[in-house]
Design a protein around this motif. Structure first.
Motif, PDB file in Angstrom:
ATOM      1  N   LEU A 182      27.619  45.197  39.845  1.00 28.62           N
ATOM      2  CA  LEU A 182      28.870  45.865  39.521  1.00 28.62           C
ATOM      3  C   LEU A 182      30.036  45.220  40.284  1.00 28.62           C
ATOM      4  O   LEU A 182      31.111  44.964  39.725  1.00 28.62           O
ATOM      5  N   ALA A 183      29.793  44.955  41.565  1.00 32.46           N
ATOM      6  CA  ALA A 183      30.833  44.336  42.395  1.00 32.46           C
ATOM      7  C   ALA A 183      31.171  42.944  41.859  1.00 32.46           C
ATOM      8  O   ALA A 183      32.342  42.539  41.813  1.00 32.46           O
ATOM      9  N   LEU A 184      30.137  42.217  41.444  1.00 34.71           N
ATOM     10  CA  LEU A 184      30.359  40.866  40.926  1.00 34.71           C
ATOM     11  C   LEU A 184      31.151  40.904  39.618  1.00 34.71           C
ATOM     12  O   LEU A 184      32.054  40.088  39.399  1.00 34.71           O
ATOM     13  N   ALA A 185      30.841  41.876  38.766  1.00 35.26           N
ATOM     14  CA  ALA A 185      31.585  42.010  37.504  1.00 35.26           C
ATOM     15  C   ALA A 185      33.068  42.242  37.812  1.00 35.26           C
ATOM     16  O   ALA A 185      33.946  41.644  37.176  1.00 35.26           O
ATOM     17  N   GLY A 186      33.342  43.097  38.806  1.00 33.46           N
ATOM     18  CA  GLY A 186      34.730  43.363  39.200  1.00 33.46           C
ATOM     19  C   GLY A 186      35.423  42.104  39.693  1.00 33.46           C
ATOM     20  O   GLY A 186      36.582  41.832  39.346  1.00 33.46           O
ATOM     21  N   LEU A 187      34.693  41.328  40.461  1.00 37.04           N
ATOM     22  CA  LEU A 187      35.248  40.088  41.013  1.00 37.04           C
ATOM     23  C   LEU A 187      35.564  39.078  39.901  1.00 37.04           C
ATOM     24  O   LEU A 187      36.635  38.462  39.881  1.00 37.04           O
ATOM     25  N   ILE A 188      34.649  38.949  38.960  1.00 39.06           N
ATOM     26  CA  ILE A 188      34.865  38.008  37.855  1.00 39.06           C
ATOM     27  C   ILE A 188      36.053  38.470  36.996  1.00 39.06           C
ATOM     28  O   ILE A 188      36.893  37.668  36.592  1.00 39.06           O
ATOM     29  N   ARG A 189      36.141  39.795  36.790  1.00 41.29           N
ATOM     30  CA  ARG A 189      37.250  40.331  36.000  1.00 41.29           C
ATOM     31  C   ARG A 189      38.586  40.028  36.684  1.00 41.29           C
ATOM     32  O   ARG A 189      39.538  39.568  36.052  1.00 41.29           O
ATOM     33  N   ASP A 190      38.643  40.249  37.993  1.00 35.66           N
ATOM     34  CA  ASP A 190      39.879  39.993  38.746  1.00 35.66           C
ATOM     35  C   ASP A 190      40.260  38.512  38.704  1.00 35.66           C
ATOM     36  O   ASP A 190      41.424  38.165  38.498  1.00 35.66           O
ATOM     37  N   LEU A 191      39.256  37.660  38.908  1.00 37.75           N
ATOM     38  CA  LEU A 191      39.504  36.211  38.902  1.00 37.75           C
ATOM     39  C   LEU A 191      40.031  35.753  37.554  1.00 37.75           C
ATOM     40  O   LEU A 191      40.959  34.952  37.452  1.00 37.75           O
ATOM     41  N   HIS A 192      39.403  36.294  36.512  1.00 30.84           N
ATOM     42  CA  HIS A 192      39.779  35.943  35.157  1.00 30.84           C
ATOM     43  C   HIS A 192      41.225  36.361  34.882  1.00 30.84           C
ATOM     44  O   HIS A 192      42.022  35.596  34.349  1.00 30.84           O
ATOM     45  N   ARG A 193      41.572  37.572  35.317  1.00 29.99           N
ATOM     46  CA  ARG A 193      42.942  38.058  35.113  1.00 29.99           C
ATOM     47  C   ARG A 193      43.939  37.226  35.900  1.00 29.99           C
ATOM     48  O   ARG A 193      45.018  36.889  35.417  1.00 29.99           O
ATOM     49  N   ALA A 194      43.569  36.905  37.136  1.00 32.89           N
ATOM     50  CA  ALA A 194      44.507  36.222  38.027  1.00 32.89           C
ATOM     51  C   ALA A 194      44.734  34.765  37.619  1.00 32.89           C
ATOM     52  O   ALA A 194      45.835  34.237  37.772  1.00 32.89           O
ATOM     53  N   THR A 195      43.699  34.117  37.098  1.00 37.70           N
ATOM     54  CA  THR A 195      43.806  32.679  36.837  1.00 37.70           C
ATOM     55  C   THR A 195      44.045  32.354  35.370  1.00 37.70           C
ATOM     56  O   THR A 195      44.529  31.270  35.051  1.00 37.70           O
ATOM     57  N   GLY A 196      43.651  33.267  34.472  1.00 33.38           N
ATOM     58  CA  GLY A 196      43.780  32.989  33.045  1.00 33.38           C
ATOM     59  C   GLY A 196      42.804  31.939  32.537  1.00 33.38           C
ATOM     60  O   GLY A 196      42.959  31.413  31.436  1.00 33.38           O
TER      61      GLY A 196
END
Ligand SMILES: Nc1ncnc2c1ncn2[C@@H]1O[C@H](COP(=O)(O)OP(=O)(O)OP(=O)(O)O)[C@@H](O)[C@H]1O
Ligand SMILES: [Mg+2]
Length: 247
Positions: A182-196
């Protein structure tokens, strides 16, 4: 960003991929699902030039990847992780992540003249990524001996350090506990949003992909059986029969 057309791979009598097409637009986060042996990792192997397909095309940002020598893949902005973490056991966590960022180092004359400056920059970049992944306290620890879940994160951190425009994650949540996943999914989501960046994630962990991906593509024994918004694909009877029902 990624355009795959009629990708075909045969291993003797087995057709691992049978004329598979897959498109991922810039900034999309696509889940690639399917049962064991569906051809998911083989597809990644073709995009990263680990394997030559028997037929088909792969374009990344319009560039013909299959025409590139394998060592040019990273420079083309493609990074991946493997189903089983492939870290360098004797290198520290920080050094492992620095290997991902190496394409940012200067080459040729400047490399020789300013090796220390290059090293400093790579370290700084690696430390930023380590911090994002909560790995900074383990920066000096050799990769060898670290728990599996940590190695999975180190490998993703290394791929992210390359600042790819296309990130391919092969079972990032494999072997992780529910909370870690769950934590990893959150991290990937944040990275994806931040970097595009464009992300394609292969995963068997259904909660993980259902929560993370806007679109799902489903493979089954080398054939694409579904491709569409997550809320539709998850209800597709063929997809449920192939992978969702069994879990
Ligand atoms: N090097 C190889 N030699 C022979 N057959 C192979 C090789 N690599 C993959 N295959 C076969 O190709 C098919 C697709 O394998 P692939 O590893 O791409 O599946 P996958 O969808 O990633 O499965 P999993 O979810 O288990 O990782 C399988 O039938 C597999 O046995
Ligand atoms: Mg696989």
């Amino acid at each position: 960003m990624l355009e795959i057309g009629r990708l075909t791979v045969r291993f003797g009598g087995v057709t691992a991929l049978d004329a598979v097409g897959l498109v991922a637009g810039q900034g999309e986060l696509v889940g690639l699902i399917g049962p064991n042996g569906a051809g998911k990792s083989t597809l990644f192997d073709c995009v990263t030039r680990r394997r030559d397909p028997d037929d088909g095309m792969v374009l990344v940002a319009g560039q013909d990847v299959l025409g590139l020598p394998p060592h040019r893949v990273a420079a083309c902005g493609i990074a991946r992780t493997f189903q089983h973490p492939a870290v360098f056991p004797r290198l520290s966590v920080r050094e492992n992540v620095m290997t991902g960022a190496h394409r940012f180092g200067a080459g040729g004359f400047w490399r020789a003249a300013f090796a220390w400056e290059r090293e400093r920059r790579l370290r700084a970049r690696a430390d930023e990524v380590l911090d994002l992944f909560g790995l900074l306290p383990l920066g000096d620890h050799p990769a060898d001996g670290l728990p599996y879940g940590v190695l999975k994160r180190v490998e993703i951190a290394r791929a992210v350090a390359a600042e790819p425009r296309l990130l391919l994650l092969d079972e990032p949540a494999g072997g992780l506990g529910p909370e870690e996943a769950l934590a990893l999914a959150g991290l990937i989501r944040d990275l994806h949003r931040a970097t595009g960046m464009t992300v394609v994630v292969v995963e068997h962990h259904m909660e993980f992909v259902l929560g993370l991906c806007e679109r799902l593509v489903c493979l089954d024994v080398g054939h694409k059986i579904a491709d569409g918004p997550t809320y539709l694909v998850r209800r597709d009877p063929a997809v449920i029969a192939a992978c969702l029902g069994a879990r």
